[in-house]
Design a protein around this motif. Structure first.
Motif, PDB file in Angstrom:
ATOM      1  N   ASP B  79       2.668  -2.515  -3.967  1.00  0.00           N
ATOM      2  CA  ASP B  79       1.533  -2.597  -3.045  1.00  0.00           C
ATOM      3  C   ASP B  79       0.213  -2.394  -3.784  1.00  0.00           C
ATOM      4  OD1 ASP B  79       3.087  -2.959  -0.681  1.00  0.00           O
ATOM      5  OD2 ASP B  79       3.632  -0.839  -0.792  1.00  0.00           O
ATOM      6  N   LYS B  80       0.243  -1.609  -4.873  1.00  0.00           N
ATOM      7  CA  LYS B  80      -0.976  -1.329  -5.643  1.00  0.00           C
ATOM      8  C   LYS B  80      -0.547  -0.996  -7.064  1.00  0.00           C
ATOM      9  CE  LYS B  80      -5.424  -0.895  -5.924  1.00  0.00           C
ATOM     10  NZ  LYS B  80      -5.301  -1.250  -7.356  1.00  0.00           N
ATOM     11  N   ILE B  81      -1.428  -1.277  -8.010  1.00  0.00           N
ATOM     12  CA  ILE B  81      -1.138  -0.921  -9.399  1.00  0.00           C
ATOM     13  C   ILE B  81      -2.172   0.111  -9.850  1.00  0.00           C
ATOM     14  CG2 ILE B  81      -0.923  -1.786 -11.768  1.00  0.00           C
ATOM     15  CD1 ILE B  81      -0.050  -4.489 -10.537  1.00  0.00           C
ATOM     16  N   ASN B  82      -1.699   1.216 -10.376  1.00  0.00           N
ATOM     17  CA  ASN B  82      -2.574   2.274 -10.905  1.00  0.00           C
ATOM     18  C   ASN B  82      -2.653   2.122 -12.412  1.00  0.00           C
ATOM     19  OD1 ASN B  82      -1.439   5.024  -8.714  1.00  0.00           O
ATOM     20  ND2 ASN B  82      -2.642   3.197  -8.244  1.00  0.00           N
ATOM     21  N   ARG B 100       2.816   1.021  -7.544  1.00  0.00           N
ATOM     22  CA  ARG B 100       2.872   1.996  -6.439  1.00  0.00           C
ATOM     23  C   ARG B 100       3.246   1.302  -5.129  1.00  0.00           C
ATOM     24  NH1 ARG B 100       0.476   6.727  -7.132  1.00  0.00           N
ATOM     25  NH2 ARG B 100       1.887   7.198  -5.404  1.00  0.00           N
ATOM     26  N   TRP B 107       2.931   8.647  -2.854  1.00  0.00           N
ATOM     27  CA  TRP B 107       1.882   7.896  -2.168  1.00  0.00           C
ATOM     28  C   TRP B 107       1.175   8.739  -1.116  1.00  0.00           C
ATOM     29  CZ3 TRP B 107      -0.084   3.052  -2.994  1.00  0.00           C
ATOM     30  CH2 TRP B 107      -0.967   2.563  -2.011  1.00  0.00           C
ATOM     31  N   PRO B 108      -0.175   8.693  -0.967  1.00  0.00           N
ATOM     32  CA  PRO B 108      -1.113   7.944  -1.809  1.00  0.00           C
ATOM     33  C   PRO B 108      -1.633   8.762  -2.997  1.00  0.00           C
ATOM     34  CG  PRO B 108      -2.297   8.879   0.039  1.00  0.00           C
ATOM     35  CD  PRO B 108      -0.873   9.379   0.130  1.00  0.00           C
ATOM     36  N   GLY B 109      -1.025   9.885  -3.257  1.00  0.00           N
ATOM     37  CA  GLY B 109      -1.467  10.726  -4.371  1.00  0.00           C
ATOM     38  C   GLY B 109      -1.093  10.126  -5.711  1.00  0.00           C
ATOM     39  N   PRO B 110      -1.596  10.734  -6.784  1.00  0.00           N
ATOM     40  CA  PRO B 110      -1.262  10.239  -8.130  1.00  0.00           C
ATOM     41  C   PRO B 110       0.156  10.640  -8.540  1.00  0.00           C
ATOM     42  CG  PRO B 110      -2.756  12.124  -8.275  1.00  0.00           C
ATOM     43  CD  PRO B 110      -2.563  11.847  -6.807  1.00  0.00           C
ATOM     44  N   TRP B 112       1.005  11.533 -11.707  1.00  0.00           N
ATOM     45  CA  TRP B 112       1.034  12.474 -12.836  1.00  0.00           C
ATOM     46  C   TRP B 112       1.178  13.896 -12.323  1.00  0.00           C
ATOM     47  CZ3 TRP B 112      -2.620   8.703 -11.988  1.00  0.00           C
ATOM     48  CH2 TRP B 112      -2.407   7.534 -12.721  1.00  0.00           C
TER      49      TRP B 112
END
Lengths: 139, 139
Positions: B79-82, B100, B107-110, B112
């Motif tokens: 859905d999204k690329i970090n 992600r 989701w939606p947190g990081p 790491w």
């Protein structure tokens, strides 16, 4: 592709100060005294991933990311600089450039989603914005 | 500046599979079944910030970041690329490209520092690595 009346996502504008515009990107200062934090927002509509930019815009963004990284280094003299395009919450493409310190409250974890934003005192924010603007102008 | 015997930081090697080498960067697959996750490590010694790279290397890294982002899109259809260069824990310059999903545990947190790594079953890891390698080769 150009957007003369460009308006960033309201969620980006809400917690930031508009420092100025580079060739491609709007430059925002996150109003969070816990971390020196710049955000670049390419002034393009409908762009979410870095691969959505055309070649010229992609090159411009990379140049501006490196410029902002240098400004952050000179502005805050951090121990490390975190550069990230995430967009899980606000899909509009934007790039974080965050100065990190071993002494900051989130170290060594990421800043996103960490605790609660702590706005600057107004006089400190104005001073920091002015200093950042001068560094961008001189870069 | 070149490093024929380049060895990434052991903390990067420990949790990853070596997929191959691009012109500048080593490509690693994070062995964490929770998130499709590539890491690019420029094969240069003593480089920590993106501004530490010379102009040619900086251009190469950006090209490889965009390549890896396209591979991630085709590999996992997230859905999204970090995309992020953090380095708070391992200072050696490396760039995360993480697919992600709204359904992933962070989701939606990081990602790491989130929870505990969950290694792939070996057969699944081999298949994913092969598919990623083929996409890099075809890109």
């Amino acid at each position: 592709m150009t957007a003369p009346d460009f308006v960033p996502d309201p969620r980006l504008s809400a917690d930031t100060v508009h420092l100025g515009d580079l060739a491609l990107s709007r430059v925002l200062l996150m109003d969070d005294a816990r971390f020196p934090w710049l955000i670049l927002v390419p002034r393009r509509e409908g762009v979410s991933e870095i691969t959505d930019l055309d070649e010229a815009d992609a090159q411009a963004l990379w140049q501006e990311i490196r410029l902002a990284t240098g400004v952050m280094r000179d502005l805050a003299k951090p121990d490390k600089i975190n550069v990230a395009a995430l967009g899980n919450v606000v899909a509009q493409l934007h790039v974080h450039v965050v100065g990190r310190f071993r002494s900051d409250p989130a170290w060594p974890g990421p800043v996103w989603g960490f605790g609660t934003r702590s706005p600057y005192p107004l006089h400190a924010r104005a001073q920091l914005a002015e200093r950042a603007g001068a560094l961008f102008a001189a870069a």
